[in-house]
Scaffold this motif. Structure first.
Motif, PDB file in Angstrom:
ATOM      1  N   ILE A   1      42.704  42.932  39.047  1.00  0.00           N
ATOM      2  CA  ILE A   1      42.969  44.040  38.128  1.00  0.00           C
ATOM      3  C   ILE A   1      42.941  43.546  36.682  1.00  0.00           C
ATOM      4  O   ILE A   1      42.319  44.163  35.814  1.00  0.00           O
ATOM      5  CB  ILE A   1      44.315  44.721  38.468  1.00  0.00           C
TER       6      ILE A   1
ATOM      7  N   LEU B   1      45.743  45.078  49.956  1.00  0.00           N
ATOM      8  CA  LEU B   1      46.796  46.067  50.180  1.00  0.00           C
ATOM      9  C   LEU B   1      47.355  45.981  51.593  1.00  0.00           C
ATOM     10  O   LEU B   1      48.547  46.192  51.807  1.00  0.00           O
ATOM     11  CB  LEU B   1      46.265  47.460  49.860  1.00  0.00           C
TER      12      LEU B   1
ATOM     13  N   VAL C   1      45.337  53.874  49.960  1.00  0.00           N
ATOM     14  CA  VAL C   1      45.957  53.307  48.759  1.00  0.00           C
ATOM     15  C   VAL C   1      44.892  52.648  47.879  1.00  0.00           C
ATOM     16  O   VAL C   1      44.937  52.762  46.655  1.00  0.00           O
ATOM     17  CB  VAL C   1      47.085  52.321  49.136  1.00  0.00           C
TER      18      VAL C   1
ATOM     19  N   VAL D   1      44.310  53.170  43.945  1.00  0.00           N
ATOM     20  CA  VAL D   1      44.381  52.045  43.004  1.00  0.00           C
ATOM     21  C   VAL D   1      43.131  52.011  42.135  1.00  0.00           C
ATOM     22  O   VAL D   1      43.211  51.816  40.918  1.00  0.00           O
ATOM     23  CB  VAL D   1      44.594  50.709  43.750  1.00  0.00           C
TER      24      VAL D   1
ATOM     25  N   VAL E   1      43.396  52.218  38.086  1.00  0.00           N
ATOM     26  CA  VAL E   1      42.919  51.129  37.241  1.00  0.00           C
ATOM     27  C   VAL E   1      41.776  51.603  36.341  1.00  0.00           C
ATOM     28  O   VAL E   1      41.696  51.213  35.175  1.00  0.00           O
ATOM     29  CB  VAL E   1      42.546  49.893  38.092  1.00  0.00           C
TER      30      VAL E   1
ATOM     31  N   VAL F   1      51.100  49.691  37.051  1.00  0.00           N
ATOM     32  CA  VAL F   1      50.239  49.823  38.233  1.00  0.00           C
ATOM     33  C   VAL F   1      50.589  48.776  39.284  1.00  0.00           C
ATOM     34  O   VAL F   1      50.618  49.066  40.478  1.00  0.00           O
ATOM     35  CB  VAL F   1      48.728  49.798  37.873  1.00  0.00           C
TER      36      VAL F   1
ATOM     37  N   ILE G   1      52.062  49.463  43.140  1.00  0.00           N
ATOM     38  CA  ILE G   1      51.429  48.907  44.336  1.00  0.00           C
ATOM     39  C   ILE G   1      52.410  48.049  45.120  1.00  0.00           C
ATOM     40  O   ILE G   1      52.444  48.087  46.347  1.00  0.00           O
ATOM     41  CB  ILE G   1      50.201  48.049  43.945  1.00  0.00           C
TER      42      ILE G   1
END
Length: 191
Positions: free
Chosen positions: A88, A133, A144, A148, A152, A173, A177
């Motif tokens: 990320i 994840l 999920v 995400v 992002v 973020v 998560i």
């Protein structure tokens, strides 16, 4: 039929990145591209059949370069929160430093020529982060992962318009998560 990649094709794609950054996707005309490349209009059609095929090639090139930068930055760690956090951060940092980000992140969402490309790229990224994840413990990592990717991408746009990293969003973020990371301000560190 388009010719394979060569210096002329690369020059046209380089010029398109400049035009897209300056004018956006709406200003990405064949005339603007060939003028920026310093090439004749006929050269464009030796490499691309039409504007649509050109814009798709330009979008793919942008995202392929972005992906290469991210993968080089994160290395090859095992799936999990550390890999996801690094990915990320690498993505958001690369978006801030890559030519054409506004055109290929914001404007490509509404360009009908690119909708299939955008959706395919998002599915690919979601599939890549799904093992992360799962390792974190999400019972439906595919769902999920989809969310995400959307979160992002939104952070990337906010940072782009703000002109720099938004650490509060990067931290948020990660905390969404992985609730175990709450209170960890280094969640997505900006260098």
């Amino acid at each position: 039929m388009p010719r394979p990649a060569e210096p002329g094709r690369s020059a046209l794609l380089d010029a398109g990145a400049v035009v897209a950054e300056r004018e956006g996707l709406r200003g990405l005309s064949i005339n603007a591209v060939v003028a920026t490349a310093g090439m004749a209009k006929g050269s464009f059609y030796h490499h691309f059949s039409d504007r649509r095929s050109y814009v798709i090639a330009l979008h793919r090139r942008y995202h392929d370069a972005l992906t290469a930068a991210i993968l080089a930055d994160i290395g090859d760690p095992a799936p999990g929160m550390n890999r996801l956090r690094a990915g990320i951060a690498a993505y958001l940092d690369a978006c801030l430093h890559t030519r054409g980000t506004k055109a290929f992140l914001a404007q490509s969402r509404t360009d009908t020529d690119l909708l299939d490309e955008v959706h395919a790229r998002n599915r690919s990224v979601a599939a890549f982060i799904e093992p992360d994840l799962g390792a974190v413990g999400w019972p439906d990592p595919a769902a999920v992962a989809h969310l995400v990717v959307a979160m992002v991408a939104e952070i990337a746009l906010v940072e782009l318009y703000a002109g720099g990293p938004q650490q509060n969003l990067r931290v948020a973020v990660i905390q969404m998560i992985d609730p175990d990371s709450r209170g960890d301000a280094r969640s997505v560190h900006v260098e």
